[in-house]
Design an enzyme around this catalytic site. Structure first.
Site, PDB file in Angstrom:
ATOM      1  N   ASP A  47       1.418  -1.076  -0.024  1.00  0.00           N
ATOM      2  CA  ASP A  47       0.002  -0.221  -0.196  1.00  0.00           C
ATOM      3  C   ASP A  47       1.163   1.627  -0.345  1.00  0.00           C
ATOM      4  O   ASP A  47       1.949   1.439  -0.130  1.00  0.00           O
ATOM      5  CB  ASP A  47      -0.926  -0.242   1.009  1.00  0.00           C
ATOM      6  CG  ASP A  47      -2.305  -0.966   1.130  1.00  0.00           C
ATOM      7  OD1 ASP A  47      -2.015  -1.352   0.566  1.00  0.00           O
ATOM      8  OD2 ASP A  47      -2.819  -0.990   1.950  1.00  0.00           O
ATOM      9  N   LYS A  69      -3.705   3.315  -2.617  1.00  0.00           N
ATOM     10  CA  LYS A  69      -5.549   3.698  -2.945  1.00  0.00           C
ATOM     11  C   LYS A  69      -5.529   4.785  -1.905  1.00  0.00           C
ATOM     12  O   LYS A  69      -5.200   4.925  -0.906  1.00  0.00           O
ATOM     13  CB  LYS A  69      -6.374   2.643  -2.660  1.00  0.00           C
ATOM     14  CG  LYS A  69      -6.410   1.684  -2.772  1.00  0.00           C
ATOM     15  CD  LYS A  69      -7.268   0.529  -2.907  1.00  0.00           C
ATOM     16  CE  LYS A  69      -9.038   1.443  -3.918  1.00  0.00           C
ATOM     17  NZ  LYS A  69      -9.224   1.100  -4.808  1.00  0.00           N
ATOM     18  N   MET A 184     -10.038   8.563   7.629  1.00  0.00           N
ATOM     19  CA  MET A 184      -9.676   8.332   6.762  1.00  0.00           C
ATOM     20  C   MET A 184     -11.252   9.884   6.272  1.00  0.00           C
ATOM     21  O   MET A 184     -12.042  10.091   6.060  1.00  0.00           O
ATOM     22  CB  MET A 184     -10.780   7.746   5.674  1.00  0.00           C
ATOM     23  CG  MET A 184      -9.232   6.469   5.573  1.00  0.00           C
ATOM     24  SD  MET A 184      -9.718   5.077   4.410  1.00  0.00           S
ATOM     25  CE  MET A 184     -10.346   4.190   6.208  1.00  0.00           C
TER      26      MET A 184
END
Length: 280
Positions: A47, A69, A184
């Site tokens: 990641d 991502k 997030m």
């Protein structure tokens, strides 16, 4: 000594996939199982949030494949990442899927593991220290403290479509969880703080943003629910960030151990001997 550390640990077999958590940033937070995987893997699919110092532990000749991502940036589709793991395993590779934090905490590890099961690929799950715990610890903020809370809620600030999840019961969380840890969430902090205040949380409740947690670039912003959006904009801080809401943020004035290493004088009574109670 090195051989003794890894003696008896499992082998990463050809044609199998290990889903491994790399922790929030500091390579010292890797588990022995994670380092063992790095020492064996033929291919490491990693990641964006995996520290490059962790990748430097890979064996000579290992292939590194980026599969990060990041919100608002071009990135591979999740289904394509999952199928790539299947493809590599079927080539007889020893595959390490290395993910920041913990693969099963907002890390899509469950989705990838289900794809492996669907295609009959053997796999192992190696937990990691999630940023919502380890990252806050590096900021000097405990997720639980007996004088403050007996419950904590972890949630994500956006769903697969990139918006604030509509299935979150904001009123229930606001009234029932004295500490809220959000992944997030920075992009939608205006809506999130408005939801919490509308559901009954005090506008003056402490909030902290921990950006680039457990790395040399770590930055911490302390603010309140009412001022959170304006203070984030003024600070210029950007994701990745962990956001925590609750009275535990006040403990940072006593527990900022990284700050103390740089000369900060810590407060031995950060709660001013106040006794907080969990919301009814």
């Amino acid at each position: 000594m090195t051989d003794a550390l890894f003696s008896g640990l499992p082998e990463l077999e050809p044609g199998s996939v290990w889903l491994v958590g790399a922790g929030p940033g500091d390579p010292g937070l890797l588990t022995l199982h994670a380092v063992n995987a790095l020492r064996q893997a033929d291919v490491i699919v990693h990641d964006a949030l995996v520290n490059s110092d962790c990748l430097a532990m890979a064996k000579t000749g290992a292939v590194l494949e980026f599969a990060g991502k990041r919100g608002g940036k071009p990135s591979p589709k999740q289904r394509d990442i999952s199928l790539r793991l299947v493809e590599l395993a079927r080539q007889g590779k020893r595959v390490l899927r290395l993910k920041g934090g913990d693969p099963f905490v907002f890390g899509r590890g469950g989705e990838e593991a289900l794809t492996l099961v669907e295609h009959g690929i053997p796999f192992r799950i190696v937990p990691g220290i999630t940023a919502g715990i380890g990252g806050l610890a590096y900021a000097g903020i405990p997720v639980t403290h007996r004088e403050v809370n007996h419950a904590v809620t972890f949630l994500t600030g956006h769903d697969s479509s990139g918006v604030v999840p509509d299935r979150i019961n904001w009123e229930g969380i606001a009234k029932g969880s004295p500490v809220i840890v959000m992944y997030m969430a920075m992009k939608h902090i205006s809506q999130i703080t408005a939801n919490l205040i509308a559901a009954g949380r005090s506008p003056e409740e402490p909030v902290a943003f921990v950006c680039n947690a457990a790395t040399p670039q770590q930055t911490v912003l302390e603010t309140t629910l009412a001022r959170a959006e304006a203070d984030v904009v003024a600070s210029g801080l950007e994701p990745p960030a962990i956001v925590v809401v609750g009275e535990v943020v006040r403990l940072r004035s006593a527990l900022d151990w990284l700050g103390a290493l740089e000369g900060r004088v810590l407060d031995a009574d950060p709660l001013s001997s106040r006794a907080f109670r969990d919301p009814a």
